[in-house]
Write a protein that holds these residues in place. Structure first.
Motif, short mmCIF file in Angstrom:
data_model
loop_
_atom_site.label_atom_id
_atom_site.label_comp_id
_atom_site.label_asym_id
_atom_site.label_seq_id
_atom_site.Cartn_x
_atom_site.Cartn_y
_atom_site.Cartn_z
N PHE A 44 0.65 -1.42 -0.32
CA PHE A 44 -0.15 -0.16 -0.25
C PHE A 44 0.62 1.32 -0.20
CE2 PHE A 44 -2.42 3.67 2.01
CZ PHE A 44 -3.51 3.19 1.46
N ILE A 45 1.84 1.65 1.22
CA ILE A 45 2.93 2.66 0.68
C ILE A 45 3.81 2.18 -1.09
CG2 ILE A 45 4.81 3.18 1.98
CD1 ILE A 45 4.42 1.74 4.52
N PHE A 46 4.08 1.38 -1.46
CA PHE A 46 4.70 1.23 -2.58
C PHE A 46 3.58 1.61 -3.59
CE2 PHE A 46 5.50 -0.94 -6.58
CZ PHE A 46 6.62 -0.71 -6.38
N TRP A 47 2.24 1.17 -3.62
CA TRP A 47 1.54 2.14 -4.58
C TRP A 47 1.55 3.56 -3.75
CZ3 TRP A 47 -3.78 4.67 -3.49
CH2 TRP A 47 -4.08 4.49 -4.61
N LEU A 48 0.73 4.54 -2.84
CA LEU A 48 1.17 5.55 -2.81
C LEU A 48 2.35 5.85 -2.85
CD1 LEU A 48 -0.60 5.40 1.21
CD2 LEU A 48 -1.47 5.99 -1.08
N ALA A 49 3.92 5.90 -3.20
CA ALA A 49 4.56 6.18 -3.60
C ALA A 49 4.62 6.39 -5.00
CB ALA A 49 5.74 5.17 -3.05
N GLY A 50 4.38 5.43 -5.78
CA GLY A 50 4.29 5.45 -6.60
C GLY A 50 3.27 7.02 -7.55
N GLY A 51 2.36 6.96 -6.54
CA GLY A 51 1.15 7.75 -6.63
C GLY A 51 2.20 9.17 -6.85
N ILE A 52 2.63 9.43 -5.74
CA ILE A 52 3.61 10.16 -5.43
C ILE A 52 4.54 10.49 -6.59
CG2 ILE A 52 5.36 11.73 -4.05
CD1 ILE A 52 3.56 10.08 -1.22
N ILE A 53 5.82 9.74 -7.33
CA ILE A 53 6.47 10.12 -7.92
C ILE A 53 5.38 9.86 -9.15
CG2 ILE A 53 8.03 8.65 -9.56
CD1 ILE A 53 8.94 7.19 -7.21
N LEU A 54 4.78 9.35 -9.92
CA LEU A 54 3.85 10.10 -10.53
C LEU A 54 3.76 11.92 -10.62
CD1 LEU A 54 2.39 8.97 -13.71
CD2 LEU A 54 0.67 8.45 -12.87
N GLY A 55 3.14 12.24 -9.48
CA GLY A 55 2.46 13.67 -9.65
C GLY A 55 3.92 14.71 -9.35
N VAL A 56 5.15 13.97 -8.62
CA VAL A 56 6.37 15.18 -9.00
C VAL A 56 6.23 14.84 -10.35
CG1 VAL A 56 8.76 15.35 -8.39
CG2 VAL A 56 6.67 14.78 -6.12
N ALA A 57 6.79 13.61 -11.01
CA ALA A 57 7.30 13.94 -12.30
C ALA A 57 6.16 14.68 -13.09
CB ALA A 57 7.15 12.32 -13.11
N LEU A 58 5.01 14.38 -13.16
CA LEU A 58 4.06 15.55 -13.79
C LEU A 58 4.35 16.95 -13.29
CD1 LEU A 58 0.91 13.33 -14.17
CD2 LEU A 58 1.96 13.39 -15.99
N TRP A 59 5.05 17.23 -12.06
CA TRP A 59 4.64 18.92 -11.54
C TRP A 59 5.96 19.04 -12.54
CZ3 TRP A 59 9.63 19.88 -8.13
CH2 TRP A 59 9.45 21.12 -8.54
N LEU A 60 7.18 18.22 -12.72
CA LEU A 60 8.76 18.47 -13.42
C LEU A 60 8.59 19.31 -14.68
CD1 LEU A 60 10.82 16.13 -11.52
CD2 LEU A 60 11.21 18.83 -10.87
N ARG A 61 7.10 18.17 -15.78
CA ARG A 61 7.51 17.84 -16.86
C ARG A 61 6.38 18.98 -17.62
NH1 ARG A 61 6.77 18.88 -20.81
NH2 ARG A 61 5.96 17.47 -22.91
N HIS A 62 5.74 19.81 -16.66
CA HIS A 62 4.78 21.07 -16.87
C HIS A 62 5.56 22.03 -15.54
CE1 HIS A 62 2.26 18.40 -18.54
NE2 HIS A 62 2.06 17.84 -18.13
N ASP A 63 6.33 22.02 -15.14
CA ASP A 63 7.54 23.20 -14.48
C ASP A 63 6.92 24.41 -15.40
OD1 ASP A 63 8.21 24.64 -12.49
OD2 ASP A 63 10.33 24.46 -12.93
N SER A 64 6.99 25.31 -14.93
CA SER A 64 6.98 26.91 -16.27
C SER A 64 8.19 27.39 -16.25
CB SER A 64 5.94 27.72 -15.22
OG SER A 64 6.85 28.66 -13.79
#
Length: 236
Positions: free
Chosen positions: A19-39
């Protein structure tokens, strides 16, 4: 036959880790998308100087991170379901996915370590080329000025910080809307700002990779122990 005793404890422990691993995957996905669209990064890495595109090696690492985050969420769900169902088949599939994912992460980590300095270096070279064209009045001077001004406005910087003696003052009004005294007393070098921009983001990626690697190692050990416990319980 259900697992008992210590093996049952491992079952629930594996579920919690997954469950922690699943949450970590969601956090990493969110961070990656933030880095991808960082202004800041998008403003710079989408620039084009004539026919030359700004270096986008940084985005290769981001796309890898997005893929890893998505796969982690799938694998985490598979591990949770396999642990609750006490399924050797699902746990075996989960373990195989973990090994593949771990190998990919190691490969991505090696790639990131090798390219961590090259990413900033390529962007600085792109900026220097645009700055030279803008200051020397070369054929693509208007395009070069637009590129240079985007760097200056996005990173709040001015000039490369390299003294050549051939360039006129880089804080001239058509390139830098900066106070010349402030530029003189403060380090507003674009080279330094570029290093800070990418080193900060790469450190964030590195920390995320280390945390995930530790969780994955624990999960591989627990899944192997749980599979052995289920097999032994079914024998008896």
């Amino acid at each position: 036959m259900g697992v008992e005793g210590c093996t049952k404890c491992i079952k629930y422990l594996l579920f919690v880790f997954n469950f922690i691993f699943w949450l970590a995957g969601g956090i990493i996905l969110g961070v990656a998308l933030w880095l991808r669209h960082d202004s800041q990064t998008t403003n710079i890495l989408y620039l084009q100087l004539g026919e030359k595109q700004a270096p986008n090696t940084f985005y290769v690492g981001i796309y890898i991170l997005i893929a890893v985050g998505a796969v982690m969420m799938f694998v985490g769900f598979l591990g949770c379901y396999g642990a609750i169902q006490e399924s050797q088949c699902l746990l075996g599939t989960f373990f195989t996915c973990l090994v593949i994912l771990f190998a990919c992460e190691v490969a991505a980590g090696i790639w990131g370590f090798v390219n961590k300095d090259q990413i900033a270096k390529d962007v600085k070279q792109f900026y220097d080329q645009a700055l030279q064209q803008a200051l020397m009045g070369e054929p693509d001077a208007n395009n070069a000025k637009a590129v240079v001004k985007t760097f200056h406005e996005t990173l709040d910087c001015c000039g490369s910080g390299i003294s050549t003696g051939t360039f006129p003052p880089v804080w001239r009004n058509d390139l830098c809307q900066k106070d010349s005294l402030k530029s003189f007393f403060e380090d507003t070098s674009c080279h330094k700002k570029i290093d800070e921009l990418f080193s900060g983001k790469l450190y964030l990626i590195g920390i995320a990779a280390v945390v995930v690697a530790v969780i994955m190692i624990f999960e591989m050990i627990l899944s192997m122990v749980l599979c052995c416990g289920i097999r032994n319980s079914s024998v008896y």
